[in-house]
Motif scaffolding. Sequence first.
Motif, PDB file in Angstrom:
ATOM      1  N   LEU A   1       0.826  -1.210   0.000  1.00 55.93           N
ATOM      2  CA  LEU A   1       0.000   0.000   0.000  1.00 55.93           C
ATOM      3  C   LEU A   1       0.864   1.266   0.000  1.00 55.93           C
ATOM      4  CD1 LEU A   1      -2.871  -1.022   2.442  1.00 55.93           C
ATOM      5  CD2 LEU A   1      -3.177  -0.130   0.121  1.00 55.93           C
ATOM      6  N   THR A   2       1.991   1.218   0.697  1.00 56.16           N
ATOM      7  CA  THR A   2       2.911   2.362   0.696  1.00 56.16           C
ATOM      8  C   THR A   2       3.436   2.617  -0.710  1.00 56.16           C
ATOM      9  OG1 THR A   2       3.574   1.894   2.980  1.00 56.16           O
ATOM     10  CG2 THR A   2       5.048   3.278   1.679  1.00 56.16           C
ATOM     11  N   ARG A   3       3.846   1.541  -1.375  1.00 54.68           N
ATOM     12  CA  ARG A   3       4.328   1.655  -2.759  1.00 54.68           C
ATOM     13  C   ARG A   3       3.200   2.117  -3.681  1.00 54.68           C
ATOM     14  NH1 ARG A   3       7.251   3.371  -6.603  1.00 54.68           N
ATOM     15  NH2 ARG A   3       7.333   2.070  -8.451  1.00 54.68           N
ATOM     16  N   TYR A   4       2.002   1.621  -3.456  1.00 50.31           N
ATOM     17  CA  TYR A   4       0.829   1.984  -4.258  1.00 50.31           C
ATOM     18  C   TYR A   4       0.565   3.493  -4.142  1.00 50.31           C
ATOM     19  CZ  TYR A   4      -3.890   1.237  -6.212  1.00 50.31           C
ATOM     20  OH  TYR A   4      -5.017   1.252  -7.001  1.00 50.31           O
ATOM     21  N   ASP A   5       0.679   4.024  -2.931  1.00 48.17           N
ATOM     22  CA  ASP A   5       0.484   5.456  -2.697  1.00 48.17           C
ATOM     23  C   ASP A   5       1.522   6.269  -3.462  1.00 48.17           C
ATOM     24  OD1 ASP A   5      -0.508   7.824  -1.673  1.00 48.17           O
ATOM     25  OD2 ASP A   5       0.530   7.640   0.243  1.00 48.17           O
ATOM     26  N   GLU A   6       2.776   5.824  -3.463  1.00 46.34           N
ATOM     27  CA  GLU A   6       3.839   6.523  -4.192  1.00 46.34           C
ATOM     28  C   GLU A   6       3.541   6.560  -5.687  1.00 46.34           C
ATOM     29  OE1 GLU A   6       7.324   4.345  -3.227  1.00 46.34           O
ATOM     30  OE2 GLU A   6       7.471   5.111  -1.163  1.00 46.34           O
ATOM     31  N   MET A   7       3.044   5.442  -6.211  1.00 48.55           N
ATOM     32  CA  MET A   7       2.748   5.383  -7.644  1.00 48.55           C
ATOM     33  C   MET A   7       1.545   6.249  -8.004  1.00 48.55           C
ATOM     34  SD  MET A   7       3.572   1.416  -8.642  1.00 48.55           S
ATOM     35  CE  MET A   7       3.641   1.784 -10.399  1.00 48.55           C
ATOM     36  N   ILE A   8       0.595   6.385  -7.089  1.00 53.30           N
ATOM     37  CA  ILE A   8      -0.534   7.301  -7.318  1.00 53.30           C
ATOM     38  C   ILE A   8      -0.018   8.725  -7.466  1.00 53.30           C
ATOM     39  CG2 ILE A   8      -2.560   8.368  -6.245  1.00 53.30           C
ATOM     40  CD1 ILE A   8      -3.208   5.655  -4.999  1.00 53.30           C
ATOM     41  N   ARG A   9       0.913   9.106  -6.595  1.00 51.85           N
ATOM     42  CA  ARG A   9       1.484  10.463  -6.661  1.00 51.85           C
ATOM     43  C   ARG A   9       2.246  10.684  -7.973  1.00 51.85           C
ATOM     44  NH1 ARG A   9       1.252  12.535  -1.350  1.00 51.85           N
ATOM     45  NH2 ARG A   9       0.839  10.907   0.202  1.00 51.85           N
ATOM     46  N   ASP A  10       2.948   9.645  -8.423  1.00 52.96           N
ATOM     47  CA  ASP A  10       3.657   9.736  -9.704  1.00 52.96           C
ATOM     48  C   ASP A  10       2.680   9.958 -10.851  1.00 52.96           C
ATOM     49  OD1 ASP A  10       6.070   9.350  -8.426  1.00 52.96           O
ATOM     50  OD2 ASP A  10       6.139   7.192  -8.833  1.00 52.96           O
ATOM     51  N   ARG A  11       1.582   9.199 -10.855  1.00 56.08           N
ATOM     52  CA  ARG A  11       0.579   9.341 -11.924  1.00 56.08           C
ATOM     53  C   ARG A  11      -0.095  10.714 -11.846  1.00 56.08           C
ATOM     54  NH1 ARG A  11       2.812   5.346 -11.854  1.00 56.08           N
ATOM     55  NH2 ARG A  11       4.151   6.692 -13.089  1.00 56.08           N
ATOM     56  N   GLU A  12      -0.261  11.233 -10.636  1.00 50.92           N
ATOM     57  CA  GLU A  12      -0.867  12.559 -10.462  1.00 50.92           C
ATOM     58  C   GLU A  12       0.015  13.633 -11.088  1.00 50.92           C
ATOM     59  OE1 GLU A  12      -3.527  14.473  -6.931  1.00 50.92           O
ATOM     60  OE2 GLU A  12      -1.574  13.665  -6.342  1.00 50.92           O
ATOM     61  N   ARG A  13       1.330  13.519 -10.865  1.00 55.00           N
ATOM     62  CA  ARG A  13       2.264  14.481 -11.472  1.00 55.00           C
ATOM     63  C   ARG A  13       2.239  14.379 -12.996  1.00 55.00           C
ATOM     64  NH1 ARG A  13       5.432  13.276  -6.881  1.00 55.00           N
ATOM     65  NH2 ARG A  13       6.436  11.531  -7.947  1.00 55.00           N
ATOM     66  N   GLU A  14       2.147  13.161 -13.512  1.00 56.88           N
ATOM     67  CA  GLU A  14       2.080  12.979 -14.960  1.00 56.88           C
ATOM     68  C   GLU A  14       0.825  13.641 -15.530  1.00 56.88           C
ATOM     69  OE1 GLU A  14       2.368   8.863 -15.931  1.00 56.88           O
ATOM     70  OE2 GLU A  14       4.448   8.676 -15.250  1.00 56.88           O
ATOM     71  N   ASN A  15      -0.286  13.491 -14.829  1.00 54.06           N
ATOM     72  CA  ASN A  15      -1.521  14.129 -15.284  1.00 54.06           C
ATOM     73  C   ASN A  15      -1.345  15.639 -15.394  1.00 54.06           C
ATOM     74  OD1 ASN A  15      -2.831  11.689 -15.400  1.00 54.06           O
ATOM     75  ND2 ASN A  15      -4.113  12.012 -13.611  1.00 54.06           N
ATOM     76  N   GLU A  16      -0.690  16.233 -14.392  1.00 52.19           N
ATOM     77  CA  GLU A  16      -0.501  17.682 -14.373  1.00 52.19           C
ATOM     78  C   GLU A  16       0.497  18.143 -15.429  1.00 52.19           C
ATOM     79  OE1 GLU A  16       0.703  18.487 -10.416  1.00 52.19           O
ATOM     80  OE2 GLU A  16      -1.266  18.110  -9.518  1.00 52.19           O
TER      81      GLU A  16
END
Length: 450
Positions: free
Chosen positions: A215-230
């Motif tokens: 879940l910790t790794r999953y959260d990090e990847m969500i943040r990465d995808r969020e930056r890509e969206n922006e």
Amino acid sequence: MFSLAENTYTTQQREDSLLSLLKSSPTVDEQIKLYKDLAKMYRQMPKEIVYLNKMADAASSTSKGHTSLYYAWTNLSRHYYNRQNRDSLIYWSHKIDSLAAAQNEVPDALFDARGFICQMDLWDGNYELAMNRAISLYNYARDTKSEYGLICCNENLGLIYQEIHRDSDAIVAYREGLGLLQKRGDNPNFEMQYMGNLIESYLRTGLFTEAKELLTRYDEMIRDRERENEEQGTAFPVDRCRALMYVFYADMYVLQDKPKEASDALLKATPIIEKTEDDYIIFCYNFVSAKYYYLIGMYERALNIMEKNKLTEDETRTSELKVEILEALGRYKEALAFSKEVVEHTNMLHDEAFNRQINQLRTLHDLNNQEMQAYELQLREQQLHTQKLLMIILLVVSIVLLVMLYIVYKSYRSARRYQRELMKDKEALVESERQLRTAKEAAEHANEMK
């Protein structure tokens, strides 16, 4: 699986900008890239279909457009799979199959599309058909030695195991597929999907430490995808994944008997859930909410959530929770009657034919692992043989070099000795010449004295 909110003003600006570039008569390769970027902006929205079709049309006009065609058709397959449109999914899957056969190749897209069909059969309750497709696809991946095919097949295998409550087996399949996927490192979206499935099985089997790490790794990847969206204007469903993460955390805390932490996690998920139309996320949220209220003793509210959202239809785990709630409320007759329905459904999942197919797929999986292990052993033996050969070559070269160095050294020593002897002879000659010259001068002096 992935639904999105309405377009933002920024998204509209990006679309206008990309469309203006398309009007400037770019090359075919540039058109393909622009349509691809436009499709990414509208993932799981009607406009995605439009731009993926245009991308496919542009790719069809060039002999080198196979990769782009596979990309467009795979994403169209995914789009219709998420919309539960079987006919369109099968249509695009057949397009991929036809191109692959014509080009005599085994593209990743083939396993994506066929995997979607297999999963749709599974969710529709067509277990036998899903199993037949899974077995066929696994055989094909193994025979063609497709690493990506094995990744997709391990996902299908894990989903089937989860559906029949064999989560320990599902974990084995998911770990294997996720390991191969992470080694490739080229598909973070698929990786996150894999991680979500694996987290669910970790929670079901009480592996909370492993679940929390993932879940910790999953959260990090969500943040990465969020930056890509922006930064890139993509439309990865960040909110959907974040809501699922909070639901997973809530489920973990309920299972650990930590109601305060579970409540906090559900509160974080609630505002996202209220905006989504994703059936799977809503189901998970409601199920965990019912489990939470059962944990804190609010049985009526837990039962109300389950009945209001029809959580017990053909779902054994939710049905078992409903039985427990009814018993806690003292409604034993209802609990007994409902238990019979649960037993009948469980028996259907464990009939002889179905178990035979499951064991067949398990055997295929084990055989593939054995073949992979044999191949890896053969590869290691080849590597050891190569290393030994290299060592022998290096040893021979080293010996030759040492001999040559010895010869050069001996030659150098001999040359130095000869040089020293010549120097002595030269010095003796010079001394002799000096003595002769002295004797001559003495004789001449003697003559002069006479």
